[in-house]
Scaffold this motif. Structure first.
Motif, short mmCIF file in Angstrom:
data_model
loop_
_atom_site.label_atom_id
_atom_site.label_comp_id
_atom_site.label_asym_id
_atom_site.label_seq_id
_atom_site.Cartn_x
_atom_site.Cartn_y
_atom_site.Cartn_z
N ARG A 67 2.87 -39.12 -12.55
CA ARG A 67 2.26 -38.35 -12.09
C ARG A 67 1.99 -38.34 -13.21
NH1 ARG A 67 3.93 -40.16 -7.98
NH2 ARG A 67 3.75 -39.76 -6.15
N TYR A 154 2.59 -32.21 -5.57
CA TYR A 154 3.96 -30.83 -6.31
C TYR A 154 3.50 -29.47 -6.64
CZ TYR A 154 5.46 -36.20 -6.44
OH TYR A 154 5.76 -37.26 -5.85
N LEU A 216 11.36 -30.47 -5.92
CA LEU A 216 10.63 -30.98 -7.01
C LEU A 216 11.74 -30.78 -7.92
CD1 LEU A 216 7.70 -28.01 -6.62
CD2 LEU A 216 8.48 -31.83 -6.36
N ILE A 219 13.20 -34.49 -8.09
CA ILE A 219 12.55 -35.53 -8.75
C ILE A 219 12.72 -35.13 -10.48
CG2 ILE A 219 10.31 -35.42 -9.94
CD1 ILE A 219 9.56 -34.55 -6.41
N THR A 252 7.24 -36.62 -1.21
CA THR A 252 6.30 -37.44 -2.53
C THR A 252 5.79 -38.91 -1.44
OG1 THR A 252 8.37 -38.31 -2.26
CG2 THR A 252 7.95 -36.95 -3.82
#
Length: 272
Positions: A67, A154, A216, A219, A252
Motif C-alpha cells: 500500500r 487501513y 492492523l 498486518i 483487507t
C-alpha cells in the motif's frame, strides 16, 4: 522527534525549497517518527519494506509494502517509519493531473512500485530542467491519479475529544489485551459514557474498533520474515484462527496467508 526537531529536519532536507516540480526522497532515518507537519507539495509515501504509520487529524493508517498513501499539499500529518524503508515522491500540486482533497490509501501496482524505486535517481536537488526526469514524473502522476479512488483504507479513527483519544491510546498500547474498563479508567470516564461517546465520535463500536486494530497490528507482524499466521493471530488477541481469518478478510479482502505471500514474507514453520 519533537515538533522542533521535525521542523529542523525538514528545513535541512529542503523539501519545500526544491526548484524541481517533482522529485524523490528516500528517508535514511530508519525508525524515525516525525511530529505533526505539512508540505507544500503532494507527497506519495511508499514503504518499500516494513510497515509505516501515518496519522492525520481524524484517523491513523498503517501502510504495509502493498500500500501507498498520497498526502495532499498542506495536509497536517505525522509519520512513523517504525521498521519501514520509506521512499517519498513529491509533486507540485499545480502540475498534478487531478485535485486531491484528502489522504488516499491505495494498493500500489507493480509498475508504479518500480517507478518509485527508479525515481530515487532524481533527489530533491535535481535540475528542474532535466527533461527525462520531468517526463518520467509526469507519467508517474498520470498513472497515480486513477488509483486514488481504489483500495482499502487501513484506517483507524482517532476521535475528537481527549477522553476518546486517550481510550484509543490505551487500547493501541496492547491491542491483544485491550479492555473497555481499563480504557475507561485511563480516559477518566465511565464505561457507559465511553461506549456512547466512542461510537458518536468514531462511527464504530468499541468492539469493532478493537477488532480492526488487532487486524492492523497483524498486518504489521505478518510482513516480518518467518511470520506464522497462528502465532500472529494469538499475539494480537484472537482466540481462534477462524475468527482471525474472517476479521482479516473483512478488512483487507485477503486471507492472512494470501496477504503474507503478497508482502513477500517467508512462511513460518507451522505453514511450510
Amino acid at each position: 522527534m519533537t515538533p522542533a526537531e521535525t521542523a529542523d529536519r525538514l528545513v535541512l532536507l529542503g523539501l519545500d525549497e526544491a526548484r524541481a516540480r517533482a522529485f524523490a526522497y528516500e528517508d535514511d532515518l530508519r525508525g524515525a517518527a516525525y511530529a505533526w507537519h505539512t508540505h507544500e507539495r503532494h507527497q506519495l509515501l511508499y514503504p518499500l519494506a516494513g510497515t509505516a504509520r501515518l496519522d492525520v487529524d481524524d484517523a491513523s493508517f498503517l501502510l504495509p509494502p502493498q500500500r501507498a498513501a498520497l498526502i495532499p499539499a498542506g495536509e497536517r500529518h505525522a509519520t512513523s517509519c517504525r521498521d519501514a524503508s520509506i521512499i517519498s515522491i513529491y509533486f507540485d500540486p499545480a502540475a498534478f493531473p487531478c485535485s486531491v482533497a484528502a489522504v488516499r490509501i491505495f494498493e500500489i501496482p507493480a509498475l508504479l512500485r518500480e517507478m518509485v524505486i527508479y525515481a530515487r535517481r532524481w533527489p530533491v536537488a535535481r535540475r528542474p530542467d532535466d527533461a527525462t526526469a520531468n517526463t518520467f514524473f509526469a507519467a508517474m502522476a498520470d498513472i497515480l491519479a486513477p488509483l486514488l479512488d481504489r483500495g482499502a483504507t487501513y484506517r483507524l479513527p482517532r476521535g475528537r475529544t481527549r477522553p476518546v483519544q486517550r481510550a484509543i491510546e490505551c487500547a493501541l498500547r496492547d491491542v491483544a489485551s485491550a479492555d473497555l474498563s481499563r480504557a475507561a479508567a485511563f480516559a477518566g470516564a465511565t464505561e457507559r459514557t465511553l461506549r456512547r461517546r466512542f461510537r458518536e465520535e468514531t462511527g464504530v463500536t468499541w468492539r469493532a474498533f478493537i477488532t480492526r486494530a488487532r487486524v492492523l497490528r497483524a498486518i504489521d507482524l505478518l510482513t516480518s520474515p518467518g511470520a506464522s499466521v497462528t502465532r500472529v493471530a494469538l499475539d494480537v488477541g484472537f482466540q481462534s484462527l477462524g475468527a482471525f481469518a474472517a476479521a482479516f478478510r473483512a478488512v483487507t479482502g485477503q486471507t492472512p496467508s494470501e496477504f503474507r505471500r503478497a508482502a513477500g514474507s517467508t512462511p513460518g514453520d507451522d505453514e511450510r
